[in-house]
Every structure is written in structure tokens, then in C-alpha cells.
Design an enzyme around this catalytic site. Structure first.
Site, PDB file in Angstrom:
ATOM      1  CE  LYS C  80      -3.974   1.928   2.601  1.00  0.00           C
ATOM      2  NZ  LYS C  80      -4.821   1.751   3.803  1.00  0.00           N
ATOM      3  CB  SER C 155      -8.175   3.629   2.934  1.00  0.00           C
ATOM      4  OG  SER C 155      -7.356   2.969   3.878  1.00  0.00           O
ATOM      5  CB  SER C 179      -8.515   0.870   5.897  1.00  0.00           C
ATOM      6  OG  SER C 179      -9.199   2.094   5.888  1.00  0.00           O
TER       7      SER C 179
END
Ligand SMILES: [Mg+2]
Ligand SMILES: [Zn+2]
Lengths: 489, 98, 487
Positions: C80, C155, C179
Site C-alpha cells: 500500500k 482505504s 480499511s
């Protein structure tokens, strides 16, 4: 003046640790810009603080020295404000639960004269907390440069109660505090290097009033003389406002030492809304009581306590102790020398007069004075010097020469005396010849002496001392001359 | 807290947060944030007297670094490379009037 | 044999060990797959293909020398865009960090490197992890591989979509309020948020420091267990990292012989839940019951306060954490700034996206003078109550079963203008972050529209092994692990 002035001080002191408060990057004064940084210092994305235990330990020690209570648990808060010297735009500090609570500092007010001890008083502290130093800004004509070397250096912020009542008291407080801190070894408190910085809160009230007046906060006081001058300026400024029946505005002001005036920063600042909240990245610190007790027992003697002890135990005069005890290195050196030869007065005199003179004489212009550890001076040498003078091996006059030599070379007095052949000339027959010469050449002085003027004999000593290059033992010489004059009927 | 207190003074907050917002943004945000604040009223339904505030997900005291031992530093080029503007190995910003 | 890019770690290890293929070939297979589908998915904000192949070559050389570093040697792990990787871009899907490269590795990245993993790409996300749809990215939205018109969740939407679409074998995400778990559920993969403090946050760009955790996403429970093992461990650089004994999570997976007691919180099955999701979770619960697990209804009475508590604490912390993006040292600097005040506010105003601004304003407000007690302090106290609810529940049960999301993946743009509706998406996941507990999401069904349904298993603090084995038991008895989206 119909007003009483009330002053509170906030003093930031850099704690002398090898590494920074929340990361292992080093700090030392005077490094090339931005060479003492790492990811944490620069506040790079993803970095986290880790507490340097040494800073806690030293701040607690300072608190104990200042009679504070050490918190059971202290915590870390974020003080949020934007400034280009602040890498995270929040400062890690202790708002809610500081490490040290309360405390007081003994100060000495100016005496009636320089050689007379002034009154002593205790000034109350509010707290001491730990926080991180921001970086350093330097301003050019058209922009500002940021150096982050200083960012993250541990600071102890010492906050007094509004318990100082004149600029002289504020100065006395700062001197006493600096001596105390330097005694503990926690900081060198060199204001020129930014190791100690002061903000002053000043307010006036009608004499006899219990209520505090509106205060202003003076920033940027980077020397003790600036503290004094700015407070005095502020007292006059506020008195003028109050005399005109107007109100003092609570504001921050900046002292401009070059113009000897202060100006308001109010137009540039907004209402302070620091949005303090507990820092989620740092865990609370609970102080180990045993550790605190051990530290308490190991505290060094406070400067004024030491001064009282010297005055009582060694009967040293105020003029000597006030110099000796203000500086831990000097008084430690004194005590060390005492271990070699028990002559407190003579040793103290050599330190306060000769040693200090040599130290300042050998300091570079503009630099702070040399400290003993920078020199080859040894405590046992001073003791030995006193001993050889008292034993009559050399005169006090010669001792001055030996001292200068000793300071430079680090050799012991006996070695110097031997090498330079400075020992007093006690060859009686040679001196006797010189004395007889002197008596013969100065019939007038001899006559005066005989008539009862004891001082007249000194006129005879001069030429003899000159001839022996000062090595004649004055006591021996005195006795010999008297004997020879009496015999010269 | 009364209804009137809840209106966010968006200019003041944006100023505190050093965040420039367009007038459009401000108007849109004000409305949304006031809705959210009304939703936050739910919190007043519970009695929190005597409850410890929870600042950390777990309670661990005394996490620190011992020994005060030196770690590595960045060469000054690291900051220079990332800084939007620099001179003499320092970061340049518009003149700060102190 | 299945495609390399869709294989699990154990299979890949066997193939690498037996020299059926090399780490470079494996990496190339993932690169080719990514090239084939990325135009549709947009899971990545950046890919350094040369660097990935270089790491794969180094892995092959290690194996050739007999210096295999273990289960991850040569395995591509997607990262990420919020985790710092040395010399790679680190933008948190924000314009404010355009051009920034991290000069250091996050601790979890260091651990992966030490395990031989190939650090692969920068995965898309909601800007600074603020969002539940990956629509708040300065670098374009990510599509849900199961339905390209739907959001992948967020997210960590890029991390979930990449694993689901075969663009990474496994990936790392971060989870502040759901997330990892929410996008895992919406993309039909496994995602886990470990106990707070189990994995170092050093190098994770902070959104809400007291809630953020790094965690794995994968196509199987076992791969998540392996990835978790690789990144756990105490880190002296993170004061909130805990010193726990290492657990061999992958070996503990089969420890289900002793059937556990599962709690079902009644508050999670009330209004607002999609009927298909409710049905799928109830079916899963029935299966556990039929397998001999004890099922107990429990209560988490403060559940409905989780959303306000979360949005107060998270935005307050974020408003402070994001203050460092000021245009001075490394982030975007406005060209129009004439003084220092403008440098701050214009740089930030230009650099941050709408949702980030919204949260900075909200967080600044709840901390500001006069409001702290009413919002922040009160939220911290209610947070204590929420944790106590879980402590109470865990005196009776070993793990808690809930839906991961109230609805399956929704269409792009559907909730963009209603932040509150968007925030309610996290209603089942955020209490776990507030309490600091571990939880995972695994696929337990599909809707009639062919969208994945996720089930959340919540564990006691450091109960990762328990929830992994509970999830593994379901997984090996159902076929969802091997379902693949048609892209
Ligand atoms: Mg202050
Ligand atoms: Zn301060």
C-alpha cells in the site's frame, strides 16, 4: 513608584544528552547546518518518537535539586502550532502531567555593597516539564533559512510562580538557577549558545493590592542583561499606561536589544489555541520511587549551602566564598586541594585571585573564560605551593612567579623551584655580608630605626632583595638585620 | 451544548489548520460538518462520569531508549534533495517576521 | 496447474524449490497479469518493474547458493502506498506528496526484505487512508475486480483489488477503522487487522496513531497467516509496539479440533444490514453450529456510539499527524505563497483532497479551545466503555462473528457526496480498532449480483491464532477461496 511589579519567568534549558529527546541523532553546538538530522528529526512521513531515558533521568535530577516533587506518572502531549522550525508542526511536551512539580530556588539579593552579603529569599516554582527544541531560523533581508540540527534537543522548561518583584530579583534568580543547573551538570547554561533561554511575564499592580495586574510576555531574552533591561523598560511602559488611566493589553512582546526597546507581536499572532491532546505515539512514564530516592541521596550540594559551609567551617570571607561557590569547578578544585594541604584561606586565595586571573588571561578574546579542566593546573600543585610558602622555601613574591609557570607547564611547584633555582637564599654568610653593606651604606635609616621607627628597616631590605633576586627569606632577613644593627654600636 | 454552539466557525478552524479553502468548499463543508456534529450528539446519551479516558489502545508504561547511544544521521544531501527550496544546506522559506 | 499469479504461497514455494519456475518467472507472470488487467483495475499508483525483477533475480541467486530465506523468498508482496519503501515513491495517494521518495524502509518492509520477499509496487488507496471506497485517490479510482463499476472498498482498495485480480500474490494494507477488512470483504479476499501493537507502525504514514495497524490481504487464510508471521515482532522504533512471543500462525491453523465458542452480537444484525449479507452470515453461523462450535448471543451495548467516537478520535489525531505536510521540508509547496502563512495554507489547500480537508477541519475543530471536553475527552471515555464491552463479551466467548460490511460493494460515486453515509459503512469494523483487537474478514458468500460477501471474526487481544483457525476451518469446507472474478 506607586506600583508593585510582579514577574514570572519561563526558562528553557537544553539538557546535555548525547542524543536527542526522541531519536538517537546526536546534537552539539556549532555543527554545519542540517548535518545532525535523521528521519525522525525531519518529521518524515511514517516516523515515530522513542523517548531518551537519559533526558528523563536528568530532568528528574534537576527537579530534585530544585526541591520539586517528582511526578508518579508523567505523560506526553502534543502542542499543535505551525512554524517553519517545527518539523511536525506540533511540539511534544508535557502539558497535563509534568515530570517535576513545585519546587523553589534560593536567591541572593544584591547587598549594600559588593563585598557585603545580600539578603536571601526562596522563589517558588510552578513546575518543570520536558519538551523538544525546534530547529533554528536565521533571517536574511529577503527570506528565512531553516537549520534542523537543534530540532529535538531535550529542553527542561522551568516555570516560576509570579514570585519575583524587581528586575534585580529576576537577575538574581537567573544567576542562582544557572549556578544550580551547572552544579548538577545537566546543562552548561550558556545563553550565547542558546543553552538557556528566558521569557519574562511582567505585570504591575498598586502597592498593597492582592490582585495581579494584566501581564505581558517578553520573548527573545538571550542574555541576563537583556532580561534586566527589558523588564525595566516594561515596568516604565506599563506604569505610563496605568498613570494615564489606560489598561495594559495582554500580549507577547519581543525585546530588541540593539534598540533597547520592545515591540508588540500581537499583530502577528493569533489567539493561542494549541489544541493540546495526549500524544498517541508515546507511552506514559511512571517514575520508579527507589530510583528517585537514590538520586535524591546522590544530589550535589547546592551552591548557597556550600557557601554557608565554607564561611562557617573555614571562616572564609564572603568576598572569597561568593566567587568560589558560584562555580562548582572552582569550589570542587578548592576542596580537592584541601585534601593535600589543610590551609583553606591560603588555598582559596590562590584560587580566587591567581587562578582566576590566569584563566581569564589565557582565554581567547570573545570566548568564554577557560575552565580549569582546559588547563594543566592540578589541585595538588596549589596545595604544594601554599606548603612551600608556609615552610619558608620561597617567598610570596616568588610564589607568584611559580604559579604562573605552574599554570602554563602543569609542573609541580617543587620541580619549578628546583629547575629555576628559586629557593630562598639561606646562605647566612653571604646575606650577612649584604646586610653589613646595607647598614654601612644607609646610616640615616639605621639612625631612624634606632630612634624607634621600625619601618625604617625596610629601606635596608630593598637592595638586599635586589641583590638576591628576591630569594632571601624575609623573616630571616628581618631578624638578621635587627641583630646586626644592634651590634653596630 | 445548545444548537447555536454547534455551528463551526469554518474560517477560524481553517486558519488554525493552515488550510486554504475556497468559498465553495467552505459552504459545502460547513453544511456537512454541522450534520456530522449533530450525529455526534449521540455521545451525550451515555453517562461517562468516573470513566477513564482511553488515549492508547493498550496500557504499557515506560517505553524508552536506554543508554543515550548515538545513532546514524542523514547526510545533508537527503534534506536538500527533498526540500522544495534550499540554499547553503538550509531550507528556504519566505521571510518569517518574528 | 493454475497460473502462477493466482497460486498460493505453499504451491509457489514447492515450484521454486523444485525449480519448476524461477522467482523471476513468477515475478514476470505477475507483471504480465498486471499489464493485462491494470487498465481496468487501476490497483497501483506506481510500479517499479525493474526493481521488482532485480529483487526476484537476487532471490533466484540465493536459492542457487542454497541460501533460501524461507516461505517468502521470491514471493511478490504488493505494498500500500502508505508504507515507506526506501527509494520508492511514497505519496499516500495524495498530491501533497507528489515527487516524494522515502529515504528509509518501514519496519514491516525491512522484515519482508529479510524474509526474501519481492517488494512490489505502490498500491492505490484513499488519500491518507481516509475513505472506504478508494475514490479519494489523487491517482484515479480503483475498480472492484468483481464488477468494474463498483468500488473495491477502502482505504486499502488497491491492496484488495490487486490480490483479487492476480496482480500480487499477497499484499499489505493498513486498517484504522476497517480499511483492510472492508475492501477484503468487497473484493472477496481475506484481510486481517492484527492486535494493536503486534506489528510495528514505524514507516506507516500515520492517519490516526492510536488506531492504525498494518495487516495482510491474501486469497487464503493460510497466506494471511504466513504474511502475518513475517511482519510481526517487537520494534524499538515504535513505542506502541508490544513485546510478544512469536507465534507460528500458519501451523496453528489446523488447531480446530477443539471447537470454540463463538459470540454473535445482536446489535450487529439490526437495521441497515443488507438482507443478502444477513442471510450469508447466518448461514455461516449455522455451519459453525453444525460443526460443533458453541454459538452464544452476546451484547456490545455501546456499538452505536462507535461511529461518533471513531470519527472524533481519528480526525483529531489526523489533524495533528497531517500538520507536517506543510510545504517546508518535503511536501508540495504552492507557487503562489507570498509569506509563510500562505506557504502553509496554500500548499496544504492545493495538496490535499476534499475528504482529507474535511477530516482535518473536523479534527481541528473537536480539539479546539472550548470543544475538547465535549468531543475529544468524552470520546476517549466512551472508547473505554467500548473496550469494556468486548472484555465482558470475551469472558464468555473465544471469538465474535459479525458481518464485515452492512452492504456489498456499491457503485462508484453513489455515496461521494454524503460523507455521513460513507462513514456508516465502517459501522461493523471500527469498534475493533477502538478496542485494539484483532479481526479478519473472509469471503462467505456471493450476492445474486455476483458480489462477494465478507464475514468478520473478531478475537481477543493477541488471539490471532484463534481467529485464523476459525476462519481456516470455514474456508477449507467451502469453495470461496478459489473463486476468481472475470475481468
Ligand atoms: Mg512556555
Ligand atoms: Zn516551552
Amino acid at each position: 513608584m506607586k506600583y508593585e511589579v510582579v514577574i514570572g519567568l519561563e526558562i528553557h534549558v537544553q539538557i546535555k544528552t548525547k542524543t536527542k529527546m526522541f531519536t538517537a541523532a546526536p546534537y552539539h553546538y556549532g555543527a554545519e547546518p542540517n548535518t545532525l538530522t535523521d528521519a525522525v528529526v525531519l518529521g518524515l512521513p511514517g516516523t515515530l518518537p522513542v523517548l531518551n531515558y537519559e533526558a528523563i533521568e536528568r530532568c528528574a535530577k534537576l527537579g530534585l535539586m530544585l526541591g520539586c516533587e517528582i511526578a508518579e506518572v508523567c505523560k506526553w502531549d502534543r502542542k499543535n502550532y505551525f512554524y517553519p522550525d517545527s518539523p511536525k508542526n506540533y511540539q511534544l511536551t508535557q502539558n497535563e502531567q509534568p515530570l517535576c512539580i513545585g519546587g523553589s530556588v534560593e536567591i541572593e539579593l544584591p547587598g549594600a555593597a559588593r563585598n557585603i552579603q545580600g539578603e536571601h529569599r526562596w522563589v517558588q516554582l510552578n513546575r518543570i516539564h520536558l519538551e523538544e527544541d525546534p530547529g533554528k531560523l536565521s533571517h536574511t533581508a529577503f527570506d528565512t533559512l531553516v537549520d534542523f540540527n537543534r530540532a529535538g534537543v531535550p529542553l527542561a522548561e522551568i516555570v516560576t510562580e509570579p514570585d519575583l518583584y524587581s528586575s534585580e530579583e529576576a537577575v538574581a534568580f537567573l544567576n542562582a538557577l544557572r549556578n544550580l543547573i551547572v552544579y548538577t551538570g545537566i546543562s552548561d547554561c550558556d545563553m550565547e549558545k542558546g543553552q538557556m533561554r528566558c521569557d519574562a511575564n511582567v505585570s504591575l499592580r498598586l502597592k498593597g493590592s492582592e490582585v495581579l495586574g494584566t501581564r505581558t510576555e517578553m520573548k527573545n531574552l538571550n542574555s541576563i542583561s537583556n532580561v534586566k533591561a527589558s523588564i525595566e523598560y516594561e515596568i516604565k511602559r506599563q506604569a505610563k499606561i496605568l498613570d494615564a488611566n489606560e489598561s495594559v493589553i495582554q500580549e507577547t512582546r519581543r525585546w530588541d536589544a540593539s534598540k533597547n526597546t520592545s515591540f508588540s507581536l500581537r499583530s502577528k499572532e493569533e489567539a493561542h489555541d494549541y489544541r493540546y491532546f495526549p500524544d498517541p505515539d508515546l507511552m506514559p512514564v511512571s517514575m520508579d520511587r527507589n530510583r528517585v530516592d537514590t538520586m535524591k541521596k546522590a544530589l550535589s550540594e547546592r551552591p548557597f549551602d556550600r557557601q554557608r559551609r565554607y564561611q562557617e567551617k573555614y571562616s572564609l570571607p564572603y568576598t572569597i566564598t561568593s566567587v568560589l561557590c558560584a562555580d562548582r569547578e572552582l569550589s570542587d578544585f578548592f576542596e580537592l586541594a584541601l585534601n593535600y594541604y589543610d590551609a583553606p584561606k591560603a588555598i582559596a586565595n590562590y584560587i580566587v585571585n591567581d587562578l582566576l586571573r590566569e584563566l581569564s588571561a589565557h582565554s581567547e578574546v570573545g570566548d568564554s573564560a577557560l575552565s580549569i579542566s582546559d588547563t594543566k593546573m592540578k589541585a595538588e600543585s596549589i596545595a604544594e605551593l601554599v606548603e612551600v610558602v608556609e615552610s619558608g622555601l620561597i617567598s610570596k613574591q616568588i610564589a607568584k612567579e611559580v604559579f604562573t609557570e605552574m599554570f602554563v607547564s602543569g609542573e609541580s611547584p617543587k620541580v619549578i623551584i628546583e629547575k629555576k633555582d628559586l629557593s630562598q637564599n639561606n646562605d647566612d654568610s653571604a646575606i650577612e655580608a649584604l646586610c653589613l653593606d646595607a647598614i654601612a651604606n644607609n646610616p640615616k635609616a639605621v639612625a631612624q630605626y634606632k630612634e624607634g621607627n621600625a619601618k625604617a628597616i625596610n629601606a635596608l631590605k630593598g637592595p638586599i632583595m635586589k641583590a638576591t633576586k628576591g630569594k632571601a627569606n624575609p623573616a630571616t632577613l628581618d631578624a638578621l638585620l635587627q641583630k646586626l644593627i644592634q651590634a653596630s654600636e | 451544548m445548545s444548537e447555536s454552539d454547534k455551528k463551526i466557525d469554518i474560517d477560524y478552524v481553517a486558519q488554525l489548520a493552515r488550510l486554504e479553502l475556497s468559498d465553495n468548499d467552505k459552504e459545502k463543508l460547513s453544511g456537512q460538518l454541522n450534520d456530522i456534529l449533530v450525529y455526534f450528539e449521540k455521545l451525550n446519551s451515555v453517562d461517562v462520569d468516573g470513566i477513564e479516558p482511553m488515549a492508547h489502545a493498550h496500557k504499557v508504561d515506560n517505553v524508552w531508549r536506554e543508554g543515550d547511544e548515538l545513532g546514524p544521521v542523514f547526510p545533508k544531501e537527503v534534506l536538500k534533495a527533498m526540500a522544495p527550496e534550499s540554499r547553503d544546506d538550509q531550507v528556504v522559506v519566505p521571510k518569517v517576521v518574528e | 496447474m493454475t497460473d502462477l499469479f493466482y497460486s498460493d504461497i505453499s504451491t509457489l514455494n514447492k515450484g521454486l524449490d523444485s525449480k519448476s519456475f524461477s522467482a523471476v518467472e513468477l515475478m514476470q507472470s505477475v507483471i504480465d497479469r498486471t499489464d493485462a488487467v491494470e487498465a481496468k483495475i487501476n490497483a497501483f499508483v506506481d510500479r517499479d518493474i525493474e526493481d521488482a525483477l532485480k529483487q526476484a533475480r537476487a532471490s533466484d541467486e540465493r536459492r542457487a547458493r542454497g541460501e533460501n530465506l524461507g516461505a517468502f523468498d521470491g514471493i511478490p508482496v504488493g505494498i500500500k502506498d502508505i508504507l515507506a519503501v526506501k527509494d520508492q515513491s511514497l505519496r499516500c495517494a495524495s498530491k501533497v506528496l507528489e515527487g516524494y521518495r522515502s529515504p528509509y524502509d518501514a519496519t514491516c518492509i525491512t522484515k519482508l526484505r529479510n524474509a526474501g520477499a519481492v517488494i512490489w509496487g505502490r498500491l492505490n488507496m484513499d488519500e491518507f487512508a481516509m475513505g472506504s471506497s478508494t475514490e479519494n485517490s489523487a491517482y484515479g479510482v480503483t475498480a472492484n475486480p468483481w464488477n468494474l463499476e463498483c468500488i473495491p472498498g477502502g482505504s486499502s482498495g488497491g491492496s484488495a483489488a490487486a490480490v483479487s485480480a492476480g496482480e500480487a500474490i499477497v499484499s499489505l494494507g493498513t486498517d484504522t477503522g476497517g480499511s483492510i477488512r472492508q475492501p477484503a470483504a468487497l473484493c472477496g479476499v481475506v484481510g486481517m487487522k492484527p492486535t494493536y501493537g503486534l506489528i510495528s507502525r514505524y514507516g506507516l504514514v500515520a492517519f490516526a496513531s492510536s488506531l492504525d495497524q498494518v495487516g495482510p490481504l491474501s486469497r487464503s487464510v493460510k497466506d494471511s497467516a504466513l504474511l502475518l508471521e513475517a511482519i510481526t515482532g517487537h520494534d524499538p522504533l515504535d513505542s506502541t509496539s508490544l513485546n510478544q512471543a512469536k507465534v507460528d500462525y500458519s501451523s496453528a491453523l489446523d488447531a480446530t479440533a477443539k471447537k470454540k465458542t463463538l459470540g454473535v452480537p445482536k446489535e450487529f444484525f439490526q437495521e441497515g444490514i443488507d438482507p443478502e449479507i444477513k442471510e450469508a452470515i447466518e448461514k455461516a453461523i449455522d455451519w459453525y453450529r453444525s460443526e460443533g462450535y458453541a454459538i452464544e448471543e452476546i451484547s456490545l451495548p455501546h456499538s452505536e456510539l462507535c461511529v461518533p467516537v471513531y470519527y472524533i478520535i481519528a480526525t483529531a489525531e489526523a489533524s495533528s499527524n497531517l500538520a507536517r505536510f506543510d510545504g517546508v521540508r518535503y511536501s508540495h509547496r504552492s507557487k503562489d505563497a507570498e509569506n509563510i502563512l500562505e506557504l502553509f495554507s496554500k500548499s496544504r489547500g492545493e495538496g490535499f483532497g476534499e475528504e482529507v480537508k474535511r477530516r482535518i477541519i473536523l479534527g481541528t475543530y473537536v480539539l479546539s479551545s472550548g470543544y475538547y471536553d465535549a468531543y475529544y475527552l468524552r470520546a476517549q471515555k466512551v472508547r473505554s466503555l467500548i473496550r469494556q464491552d468486548f472484555e465482558q463479551a470475551f469472558t464468555k466467548v473465544d471469538a465474535i462473528i459479525t458481518p464485515t460490511t452492512p452492504t456489498p460493494a456499491f457503485k462508484r460515486g453513489e455515496k461521494s457526496d454524503d460523507p455521513l453515509a460513507m462513514y456508516l459503512n465502517d459501522i461493523y469494523t471500527i469498534s475493533v480498532n477502538l478496542a485494539g483487537l484483532p479481526a479478519l474478514s473472509l469471503p462467505v458468500g456471493m450476492t445474486q449480483n455476483n458480489l462477494p460477501i465478507g464475514m468478520q471474526v473478531i478475537g481477543k487481544a493477541f488471539g490471532e491464532a484463534d481467529i485464523l483457525s476459525i476462519a481456516h476451518d470455514f474456508e477449507i469446507n467451502h469453495g470461496y477461496k478459489d473463486m476468481r472474478p472475470q475481468i
